[in-house]
Enzyme design. Structure first.
Site, PDB file in Angstrom:
ATOM      1  N   ASN A   5      30.733 -26.518  12.749  1.00  0.00           N
ATOM      2  CA  ASN A   5      31.357 -25.322  12.181  1.00  0.00           C
ATOM      3  C   ASN A   5      31.505 -25.383  10.661  1.00  0.00           C
ATOM      4  OD1 ASN A   5      33.130 -25.715  15.100  1.00  0.00           O
ATOM      5  ND2 ASN A   5      31.894 -23.881  14.740  1.00  0.00           N
ATOM      6  N   ILE A  39      33.674 -23.276   5.940  1.00  0.00           N
ATOM      7  CA  ILE A  39      34.205 -23.517   7.286  1.00  0.00           C
ATOM      8  C   ILE A  39      34.240 -22.215   8.070  1.00  0.00           C
ATOM      9  CG2 ILE A  39      36.175 -24.427   8.579  1.00  0.00           C
ATOM     10  CD1 ILE A  39      37.038 -25.707   5.843  1.00  0.00           C
ATOM     11  N   CYS A  40      33.858 -22.318   9.333  1.00  0.00           N
ATOM     12  CA  CYS A  40      33.977 -21.169  10.213  1.00  0.00           C
ATOM     13  C   CYS A  40      35.170 -21.405  11.129  1.00  0.00           C
ATOM     14  CB  CYS A  40      32.702 -20.991  11.045  1.00  0.00           C
ATOM     15  SG  CYS A  40      32.792 -19.608  12.180  1.00  0.00           S
ATOM     16  N   LEU A  41      36.281 -20.794  10.782  1.00  0.00           N
ATOM     17  CA  LEU A  41      37.489 -20.965  11.593  1.00  0.00           C
ATOM     18  C   LEU A  41      38.243 -19.639  11.582  1.00  0.00           C
ATOM     19  CD1 LEU A  41      39.306 -22.922  13.189  1.00  0.00           C
ATOM     20  CD2 LEU A  41      40.438 -23.494  11.060  1.00  0.00           C
ATOM     21  N   LEU A  84      27.891 -22.932  12.534  1.00  0.00           N
ATOM     22  CA  LEU A  84      27.237 -22.705  11.248  1.00  0.00           C
ATOM     23  C   LEU A  84      26.068 -23.671  11.104  1.00  0.00           C
ATOM     24  CD1 LEU A  84      30.074 -22.203   8.585  1.00  0.00           C
ATOM     25  CD2 LEU A  84      28.309 -20.586   9.243  1.00  0.00           C
TER      26      LEU A  84
END
Lengths: 179, 621
Positions: free
Chosen positions: A108, A115-117, A150
Site C-alpha cells: 500500500n 500511502i494508500c490508507l 499501490l
C-alpha cells in the site's frame, strides 16, 4: 470544473483534498497550532510503543517527522521507518499528508512513499490524531490491504512468496540520514 | 480523461424532432443483417421511443424511394462511429433480450430499412456505443469527479433572516408539487435563515437554533444548567473514542457562557451567536463538538440503534464513516442522536418540513423526537423549524399570528392616514383641556408616508414582526367601528355601500372634525390640491347630502406617489393606455359610458392633423 486536476492520480494522498478544503475554508492557523501543541504534549507524556513524532527542526509546527518501528512477526521487524507529516491549515478538519521518507517495500505504499490508507483520505475524522495515524500505519505494515495495492508486485508476493517478499523489503530498506 | 457524455435525456430532444438530421446521400447498399437486428433492438428496448408512432405502414412503392436513401444512411453513419459490422455483435449481445423478438417476427424488408433509418437517425448510435464501451471508465471518472467536487459555496455560514417568499420565487418554475408547497410556505413561516450548504448545514442549523432557542427562552439558570450538563457529558467523550475534545468543547461552552451572560439583552446575545456562528474556526469547532456528542450518544445507545445500521461496522462504523467525518451531511440517525442529547433536555422539539414531490399542498412535517408528533405544541418549550430540501437544511421561522390581514393593495397606506386623521380630530378636541400640543403634530406627521405611528394594520410593506401586538391602533381599519360624529359615520356608511375599497380612501379628504379643520389644513396646503380645499367646506356646510368627490379631488402626499384618484382607487393602473384601437371601445376607456370616471372625448385642435380620421380620438383628455 477543471478536470485536469483529476489526472493527478499519483499525487500524494491528501494533498488534493487538503488544497481544496483550504480553498473553501479560510485558514485558522491559531487553532491548528493549539491543537498540534496539545497533540505533541500528549505524545510526550503518554507515548505509544513503537511510534514517535516531533515537529521538524525548522520550527514550523505544521510539518512533523515521525518514526515507526516495524512490528514483530512481520517482514519489517527490526526496521525503523521515518515519515513526514504535513498538516493543512484547517487541520484537524482535513487529514495531514503523510509520506514514508524511508524507502519501503509494501503493497500500500508506492516507490515515492505515498500511502494508500482510507483514514488519510475520505475516512479522516477530526477525532483522529498523529498518534492514531501512526498506530494505524504500524498495523498496516503487518496487515496490508492487498485488495487495493499501490505496489501490485508486493501485493502478489505477500500472499504467494513471503520469503521473496522479505528479501525485497530488506533490499529496499535503507536508513536515511537525519535531516 | 473524463468527457461529458450525452445522457439519455438527449433522446427527448431527438424524439421531438425526428427528422432533424438530414441523411447525406450515400451509395445505396443493404446494411448487414446483424446491424439491422441491433438497430431494431434499440428501438424495441422501449427505453427511448415508441416505434409504432413513427413507422409508416410497410410496403408500397411510395416508400421504396425513402427506403433507398435511408438504407444508405446507415453505413454512412457507421463510418462516423456506429461501427457497422465489427461493433455490432457485442452490442447485440448486450441487448440480447429484444433480439428474439425481432427474429420471431421479421418485418418486411422495406419496413426494416425504414425502421433502421429512423432508429439510426434518431438514436445517434455513437452515443450508445460510447456509453457502453466506456461505461466502467466513465462511471469511475464520474465517481472520481464527484468525490473531489467542491461546490461553489456562496453566502455566509449562517445567513440573516429572509422572507420565505424568496423560496416561493425560487420554485416558481419547478415541479407543480414544489410550486404548491412553496406557495403555501410563507403563510405559516414568514422567514427563513439560509444556511451554507457545505455538508454541515444540518448540524449547523440545529446547533445555531439550539443557541437561539436558549436566548429566546431567556432563562439564565437554564443556560447555566446546560453548561453544567455539557461539562458532565464531556467527561464521557474519551470513553466514546474522542480523545481531543477540549478545543471543540471550549468553543461551544464559551459561547454558551456568553449567552448566559447576555441573557438579559437578547439582541446582543443574538448578535453574538450570529457572529460566532459565522466565524470559521468557531463554527467548525462547535459543529464538531455536536458531532462528537451525537456520536457519543449513538455509541452509548448502540444496542438501540445497531439494528438501523446495515453495515457490518455497526454503530462505531457508522460514526466513524458518517458522524465523525467533517463536512459530512447529517442523516436521520444523527438528527435523532443530536435531538436526544441536545434538545430534549431543554424541552425543545425539532420539526422538519420536507419539501419533496409527495402529494399534498404542504411540505411533509416530521418532528423529533418521534413521540412529539402526536403531542400538542403547547407541551413543548419551543420548536425549531427546519426546511429540508433534498440535501439541504435551512431554518424556518414562524411569525406570531398577525391580528390583521395585511391588505395587498398599495393604496392601503392611505387608509391608515385616514384613521389617524380621524383620531387626530378627536385628540384635538381634548387638546384644549390638556394642552397636549404634541398630539396635534403627531397626527400631522402621520399624514406623511412612512411617518405613521407604528400600527400594524396599515403597513403592508413592513415586516410582520415590526408590528407589536400591543399597538393601540392595532385593529383593522373599519370606518364604521370608529367613534365618529354621527354625520361622519353616515358618510362612511354611504360610501361603504358601493365599493368598500374606494370608501376607505375617502375619509382623509372629508372626515376631519370641523373644529380642527382650519388648523390641520394649513400644513396640508402644499400637499393638497385646491379642489380638496374646496370640497371640505362644502361637506361641512351640508354634511348630510354628500356627493362623492370628483376624480380630480387628489391628495398627493409625495411627488413620487402615484396619482391618487379617489373614485378610481380600485384600478391599479391609472396610466393604463386604453386609447389604442384595441381598448378604445372597452370600459377601461374613460370615454366609455360604462367607465366610472366617464369623461367624454374632447376635441383638441392639436390632434387634428395627426391621423386624419382617428386623430381627434387619440387623446381623450
Amino acid at each position: 470544473m477543471d478536470y485536469s486536476t483529476q489526472d493527478n492520480q499519483n499525487a500524494a494522498p491528501g494533498t488534493l483534498d487538503a488544497a481544496k478544503l483550504n480553498g473553501a475554508r479560510k485558514p485558522d492557523s491559531q487553532s491548528v497550532t493549539k491543537r498540534l501543541q496539545t497533540e505533541l504534549m500528549q505524545l510526550m507524556t503518554s507515548p505509544a510503543p513503537g511510534v514517535s513524532a516531533f515537529p521538524s527542526a525548522d520550527g514550523n509546527l505544521l510539518t512533523w517527522t515521525a518514526t515507526i518501528e516495524g512490528p514483530d512477526d512481520t517482514p519489517y521487524t527490526g526496521l525503523t521507518m521515518k515519515l513526514s507529516f504535513a498538516f493543512p491549515s484547517n487541520y484537524p478538519y482535513a487529514p495531514p499528508t503523510v509520506l514514508f521518507k524511508t524507502p519501503i517495500y509494501h503493497p500500500n505504499v508506492d516507490f515515492s512513499g505515498r500511502i494508500c490508507l482510507d483514514i488519510l483520505k475520505d475516512k479522516w475524522t477530526a477525532a483522529y490524531n498523529v498518534q492514531t495515524v501512526l498506530l494505524s500505519l504500524q498495523s498496516l505494515l503487518g496487515e496490508p490491504n492487498n485488495a487495493s495495492p499501490l505496489n501490485g508486485e508486493a501485493a502478489e508476493l505477500w500472499d504467494s512468496d513471503p520469503e521473496e517478499f522479505k528479501k525485497k523489503v530488506l533490499g529496499r530498506h535503507r536508513d536515511i540520514e537525519e535531516e | 480523461m473524463f468527457q461529458p457524455q450525452p445522457t439519455p435525456f438527449a433522446s427527448a430532444c431527438f424524439a421531438s424532432t425526428p427528422y432533424a438530421f438530414p441523411s447525406p446521400p450515400q451509395p445505396v447498399s443493404n446494411p448487414p443483417q446483424p446491424s439491422r437486428a441491433t438497430a431494431l433492438s434499440y428501438g424495441l428496448l422501449g427505453q427511448r421511443l415508441d416505434l409504432g408512432f413513427h413507422i409508416p405502414p410497410s410496403g408500397g412503392p411510395a416508400h421504396s424511394s425513402i427506403a433507398g436513401t435511408t438504407a444508405g444512411a446507415a453505413p454512412g453513419l457507421g463510418a462516423t462511429g456506429i461501427g457497422a459490422a465489427p461493433g455490432v455483435p457485442s452490442r447485440g449481445l448486450a441487448y440480447s433480450s429484444p433480439q428474439p423478438l425481432s427474429h420471431s417476427r421479421p418485418p418486411p424488408h422495406q419496413q426494416q430499412q425504414q425502421r433502421q433509418h429512423i432508429v439510426s437517425q434518431r438514436h445517434q448510435p455513437p452515443v450508445l456505443i460510447k456509453m457502453e464501451d466506456s461505461d466502467p471508465h466513465g462511471i469511475a471518472a464520474q465517481q472520481a469527479a464527484a468525490k473531489d467536487y467542491q461546490p461553489n459555496l456562496e453566502g455566509p455560514l449562517v445567513g440573516e433572516k429572509t422572507t420565505t417568499s424568496i423560496i416561493t420565487q425560487e420554485y416558481e418554475k419547478a415541479d407543480a408539487s414544489f410550486v404548491e408547497k412553496t406557495y403555501n410556505l410563507p403563510q405559516t413561516f414568514q422567514h427563513y435563515r439560509p444556511i451554507q450548504g457545505d455538508g454541515n448545514c444540518g448540524w449547523r442549523a440545529i446547533g445555531f437554533s439550539y443557541y437561539e432557542k436558549l436566548i429566546e427562552i431567556g432563562n439564565r439558570s437554564q443556560v447555566e444548567s446546560e453548561l453544567a450538563r455539557l461539562r458532565g457529558l464531556n467527561q464521557m467523550l474519551p470513553s466514546a473514542g474522542y480523545q481531543y475534545w477540549e478545543d471543540f468543547a471550549d468553543e461551544a461552552l464559551t459561547l454558551l457562557q456568553d449567552v448566559a451572560d447576555n441573557i438579559g439583552n437578547p439582541s446582543i446575545a443574538h448578535q453574538l451567536i450570529f457572529q460566532r456562528w459565522n466565524d470559521d474556526g468557531a463554527t467548525q469547532s462547535i459543529i464538531y463538538y455536536f458531532r462528537m456528542l451525537a456520536g457519543m450518544f449513538l455509541k452509548m445507545h448502540a444496542a438501540t440503534y445497531d439494528p438501523f445500521i446495515a453495515d457490518a461496522g455497526g454503530i462505531p462504523g457508522y460514526c466513524s464513516s458518517t458522524v465523525d467525518i467533517p463536512n459530512k451531511e447529517i442523516e436521520h440517525l444523527g438528527i435523532t442522536a443530536l435531538v436526544d442529547i441536545l434538545l430534549k433536555p431543554i424541552n425543545v422539539v425539532l420539526e422538519i418540513l420536507y419539501l419533496d414531490r409527495s402529494p399534498g399542498p404542504h411540505a411533509t412535517k416530521y418532528r423529533f423526537p418521534e413521540e412529539a408528533n402526536e403531542q400538542d405544541e403547547s407541551q413543548f418549550g419551543a420548536i425549531i423549524y427546519l426546511l429540508f430540501r433534498p440535501t439541504h437544511y435551512d431554518i424556518l421561522y414562524r411569525a406570531p399570528p398577525l391580528p390583521v390581514e395585511v391588505p395587498q393593495h398599495p393604496v392601503s397606506i392611505q387608509v391608515h392616514r385616514v384613521n389617524t386623521y380621524d383620531n387626530g380630530g378627536g385628540i384635538m378636541s381634548t387638546q384644549t383641556d390638556l394642552g397636549a400640543f404634541a398630539t396635534g403634530d403627531f397626527s400631522m406627521l402621520s399624514m406623511l408616508p412612512g411617518f405613521g405611528p407604528p400600527s400594524g394594520p396599515v403597513m403592508p410593506l413592513a415586516s410582520p414582526l415590526a408590528s407589536p401586538p400591543t399597538d393601540p391602533l392595532g385593529e383593522p381599519f373599519s370606518p364604521a367601528s370608529q367613534s365618529q360624529p354621527p354625520w361622519a359615520q353616515q358618510y362612511c356608511d354611504d360610501l361603504t355601500t358601493p365599493s368598500p375599497q374606494s370608501t376607505t380612501q375617502q375619509p382623509p379628504v372629508v372626515a376631519p372634525a370641523p373644529p380642527s379643520l382650519p388648523k390641520s389644513s394649513t400644513p396640508l396646503s402644499p400637499l393638497t390640491t385646491a379642489t380638496a380645499g374646496v370640497t371640505r367646506p362644502a361637506i361641512m356646510a351640508a354634511p348630510t347630502s354628500l356627493v362623492p368627490p370628483s376624480p380630480e379631488c387628489t391628495i398627493r402626499f409625495s411627488p413620487m406617489q402615484l396619482e391618487y384618484d379617489g373614485s378610481k382607487g380600485s384600478y391599479p393602473e391609472p396610466t393604463f393606455q386604453v386609447t389604442t384601437s384595441t381598448f378604445k371601445n372597452s370600459v377601461w376607456n374613460r370615454a366609455h359610458f360604462g367607465n366610472p370616471d366617464f369623461h367624454p372625448e374632447e376635441w383638441s385642435p392639436d390632434d387634428e392633423n395627426v391621423d386624419g380620421r382617428m386623430g381627434s380620438r387619440k387623446k381623450s383628455k
